[in-house]
Design a protein around this motif. Structure first.
Motif, mmCIF file in Angstrom:
data_model
loop_
_atom_site.group_PDB
_atom_site.id
_atom_site.type_symbol
_atom_site.label_atom_id
_atom_site.label_comp_id
_atom_site.label_asym_id
_atom_site.label_seq_id
_atom_site.Cartn_x
_atom_site.Cartn_y
_atom_site.Cartn_z
ATOM 1 N N VAL A 143 2.877 1.256 -1.006
ATOM 2 C CA VAL A 143 2.390 1.936 -2.409
ATOM 3 C C VAL A 143 3.036 3.464 -2.490
ATOM 4 N N GLU A 144 3.537 3.715 -3.458
ATOM 5 C CA GLU A 144 4.011 4.965 -3.783
ATOM 6 C C GLU A 144 2.876 5.913 -4.483
ATOM 7 N N ARG A 145 2.520 6.961 -3.797
ATOM 8 C CA ARG A 145 1.243 7.674 -4.009
ATOM 9 C C ARG A 145 1.665 9.050 -4.558
ATOM 10 N N PHE A 146 0.553 9.614 -5.308
ATOM 11 C CA PHE A 146 0.921 10.940 -5.843
ATOM 12 C C PHE A 146 -0.584 11.809 -5.735
ATOM 13 N N ASP A 147 -0.466 13.042 -4.945
ATOM 14 C CA ASP A 147 -1.849 13.481 -5.014
ATOM 15 C C ASP A 147 -1.763 14.910 -5.770
ATOM 16 N N PRO A 148 -2.602 14.913 -6.886
ATOM 17 C CA PRO A 148 -2.460 15.981 -7.955
ATOM 18 C C PRO A 148 -2.715 17.091 -7.565
ATOM 19 N N SER A 149 -3.836 17.249 -6.438
ATOM 20 C CA SER A 149 -4.104 18.576 -5.862
ATOM 21 C C SER A 149 -2.977 19.468 -5.210
ATOM 22 N N ASN A 150 -2.007 18.737 -4.574
ATOM 23 C CA ASN A 150 -0.914 19.544 -4.025
ATOM 24 C C ASN A 150 0.380 19.410 -4.699
ATOM 25 N N LYS A 151 0.211 18.138 -5.787
ATOM 26 C CA LYS A 151 1.411 17.498 -6.490
ATOM 27 C C LYS A 151 2.640 16.928 -5.742
ATOM 28 N N LYS A 152 1.977 16.356 -4.456
ATOM 29 C CA LYS A 152 2.683 15.903 -3.411
ATOM 30 C C LYS A 152 2.843 14.082 -3.825
ATOM 31 N N PHE A 153 4.195 13.755 -3.767
ATOM 32 C CA PHE A 153 4.625 12.497 -3.764
ATOM 33 C C PHE A 153 4.648 11.665 -2.196
ATOM 34 N N TYR A 154 4.193 10.759 -2.114
ATOM 35 C CA TYR A 154 4.291 10.147 -0.730
ATOM 36 C C TYR A 154 4.142 8.497 -0.733
ATOM 37 N N LYS A 155 4.644 7.960 0.331
ATOM 38 C CA LYS A 155 4.481 6.584 0.534
ATOM 39 C C LYS A 155 3.471 6.286 1.622
ATOM 40 N N ARG A 156 2.686 5.255 1.585
ATOM 41 C CA ARG A 156 1.944 4.852 2.609
ATOM 42 C C ARG A 156 2.022 3.029 2.613
ATOM 43 N N GLU A 157 2.007 2.473 3.565
ATOM 44 C CA GLU A 157 2.280 1.179 3.858
ATOM 45 C C GLU A 157 1.317 0.543 4.599
ATOM 46 N N TYR A 158 0.548 -0.518 4.089
ATOM 47 C CA TYR A 158 -0.649 -1.203 4.464
ATOM 48 C C TYR A 158 0.047 -2.861 4.803
ATOM 49 N N ALA A 159 -0.835 -3.280 5.803
ATOM 50 C CA ALA A 159 -0.471 -4.803 6.194
ATOM 51 C C ALA A 159 -1.742 -5.405 5.470
ATOM 52 N N VAL A 160 -1.762 -6.382 4.880
ATOM 53 C CA VAL A 160 -3.000 -7.127 4.405
ATOM 54 C C VAL A 160 -2.574 -8.615 4.745
ATOM 55 N N SER A 161 -3.747 -9.434 5.013
ATOM 56 C CA SER A 161 -3.532 -10.961 5.187
ATOM 57 C C SER A 161 -3.862 -11.711 3.560
ATOM 58 N N ALA A 162 -2.887 -12.428 3.374
ATOM 59 C CA ALA A 162 -2.769 -13.063 2.143
ATOM 60 C C ALA A 162 -2.531 -14.305 2.011
ATOM 61 N N ASP A 163 -3.309 -15.131 1.254
ATOM 62 C CA ASP A 163 -2.631 -16.809 1.456
ATOM 63 C C ASP A 163 -1.713 -16.704 -0.180
ATOM 64 N N ARG A 164 -1.444 -17.971 -0.424
ATOM 65 C CA ARG A 164 -0.626 -18.052 -1.673
ATOM 66 C C ARG A 164 -1.296 -17.816 -3.100
ATOM 67 N N PHE A 165 -2.675 -17.684 -3.064
ATOM 68 C CA PHE A 165 -3.424 -17.526 -4.263
ATOM 69 C C PHE A 165 -3.716 -16.053 -4.304
ATOM 70 N N THR A 166 -3.404 -15.036 -3.344
ATOM 71 C CA THR A 166 -3.822 -13.723 -3.486
ATOM 72 C C THR A 166 -3.009 -12.856 -4.360
ATOM 73 N N SER A 167 -3.547 -12.086 -5.349
ATOM 74 C CA SER A 167 -2.920 -11.298 -6.413
ATOM 75 C C SER A 167 -2.678 -9.930 -5.842
ATOM 76 N N VAL A 168 -1.756 -9.154 -6.281
ATOM 77 C CA VAL A 168 -1.425 -7.956 -6.066
ATOM 78 C C VAL A 168 -2.717 -6.942 -6.084
ATOM 79 N N LEU A 169 -3.478 -7.401 -7.219
ATOM 80 C CA LEU A 169 -4.578 -6.580 -7.428
ATOM 81 C C LEU A 169 -5.613 -6.737 -6.103
ATOM 82 N N SER A 170 -6.004 -8.352 -5.907
ATOM 83 C CA SER A 170 -6.753 -8.356 -4.814
ATOM 84 C C SER A 170 -6.472 -7.554 -3.513
ATOM 85 N N ALA A 171 -5.150 -7.835 -3.173
ATOM 86 C CA ALA A 171 -4.524 -7.071 -1.787
ATOM 87 C C ALA A 171 -4.910 -5.512 -1.900
#
Ligand code: FES
Length: 264
Positions: A16-44
């Motif tokens: 996820v490309e993230r943005f913190d408005p308190s210090n105007k900093k852009f940063y990335k975070r990576e997360y591992a999720v378990s998903a099956d073929r029906f999982t939507s990006v929103l659900s994840a």
């Protein structure tokens, strides 16, 4: 495919490309999720928010492609997160990249500011206008339409105001004054409605360089629309309406539709 394989869980990385408005900093975070073929990006993303990182900000409501709230950029394409299947999207390294819409002011993480979008939408008067103002607010009769009259504007009335067309449009991304494909598509929708009398005023509003003449007809708006509204076609039809009234001195819109034959 065996039934049990249909629900086989796989570990997928969401970057996820993230943005913190308190210090105007852009940063990335990576997360591992378990998903099956029906999982939507929103659900994840909601799994991440509920179980891994409650600070992740995103906007959503209906979870079924109706409200238009969950618009974001998924693997480089403006998309609805609730309508995008996660396992269809992952690349060979099983990573899905999620970014906020790029054509809108960024508020936080995946949440963008839609004020300008809705102001432009409102500028084309996206509502039915009756000739009698009292009748408009206290209707005393029905306004029947033939199926032909209805079908002229119906495909353009499917807009859910998700903003994907605006995000994909190279013109709105370089000229912030351009009204944009969403508002122009809706201008066409109301101009072509046989119950409406405000077509001339709407054509005056959009007959400008910031209106239809700002469109370069690239067509990216129609490619990304999740409801197949085709705003690029609407804009070209509006250009034709305006040209007709300039060249032929014709009154636009209503007369042309009502005279056409159609099933009663
Ligand atoms: Fe409503 Fe995705 S949550 S369209």
């Amino acid at each position: 495919m065996q039934n049990k394989d249909k629900h086989k869980l796989e570990s997928i990385n969401i970057r996820v490309e993230r943005f913190d408005p308190s210090n105007k900093k852009f940063y990335k975070r990576e997360y591992a999720v378990s998903a099956d073929r029906f999982t939507s990006v929103l659900s994840a993303l909601l799994l991440i928010k509920e179980n891994l990182d409650p600070t992740l900000s995103l906007r959503y409501s209906c979870r079924m492609g109706i409200c238009g709230s969950c618009a974001m950029v998924i693997n480089g394409k403006p998309s609805l997160a609730c309508e995008t299947n996660l396992t269809h999207e992952f690349y060979k390294d099983k990573t899905v990249v999620v970014e906020p819409l790029r054509g809108f002011p960024l508020l936080r993480d995946l949440v963008t500011d839609f004020d300008d979008f809705f102001n432009k939408h409102k500028s084309v008067k996206p509502w039915l206008v009756a000739s009698d103002i009292n009748e408009q607010f206290e209707p005393k009769k029905e306004y029947p339409q033939t199926s032909y009259e209805r079908d002229v504007f119906l495909p353009f009335s499917e807009c859910i105001k998700c903003g994907l067309c605006v995000d994909a449009c190279p013109v709105t991304n370089t000229n912030k004054e351009f009204i944009g494909p969403q508002a122009l598509g809706q201008a066409y929708r109301y101009i072509k409605d046989s119950r409406d009398v405000n077509g001339k005023e709407r054509l005056d509003i959009i007959d400008t360089l910031e209106g239809v003449w700002g469109c370069d007809f690239i067509g990216a708006c129609s490619v990304v629309c999740p409801k197949s509204v085709d705003p690029a076609l609407a804009i070209q039809m509006l250009k034709a309406e305006i040209s007709k009234r300039v060249i032929l001195g014709k009154k636009p819109v209503k007369e042309e539709i009502v005279d056409k034959p159609g099933p009663k």
